[in-house]
Design a protein around this motif. Structure first.
Motif: not given
Length: 116
Positions: A1-4, A25-29, A31-42
């Motif tokens: 995933m690399n889309a806004i 996690g997934v990667c998203a773009l 504002n031009g910066e790669q961001v690692a987004v994590f879904h934590i289910d605890d």
């Protein structure tokens, strides 16, 4: 995933929470910066976001790291040198000078948002 998908002032819509497998996690773009987004289910579904670029290995790989905990800290281990990054602060536990940005997150109606 690399889309806004959508932008709302300083918040950027990334994806549906269900699009991220729990405890990965997934990667998203953003504002031009790669961001690692994590879904934590605890027991409670939470979302964290940090910069995806690992300054220790000079590679954009943090979204592919292993998620776990060290004491009370929720971390991701970089897949290259296994340095641990705190998902709340972006601090690199082994090399604090190599920390990454952390981003505010929110989930509304199942949609993941990142503060730009």
């Amino acid at each position: 995933m690399n889309a806004i998908l959508q932008q709302d002032e300083t918040w950027v819509s990334i994806c549906q929470l269900d699009d991220i497998v729990p405890n990965t996690g997934v990667c998203a773009l953003v504002n031009g910066e790669q961001v690692a987004v994590f879904h934590i289910d605890d027991g409670a579904a939470r979302v964290f976001a940090i910069g995806n670029y690992d300054p220790n290995s000079n590679a954009a790989v943090l979204s592919r790291g292993l998620v776990g905990s060290l004491g009370e800290r929720i971390v991701v281990a970089s897949p290259i040198y296994k340095h641990h990054f705190d998902l709340e602060t972006g601090e690199c536990l082994e090399v604090p000078g190599s920390s990454v940005n952390a981003f505010a997150t929110r989930v509304e109606n199942g949609q993941v948002w990142i503060s730009a």
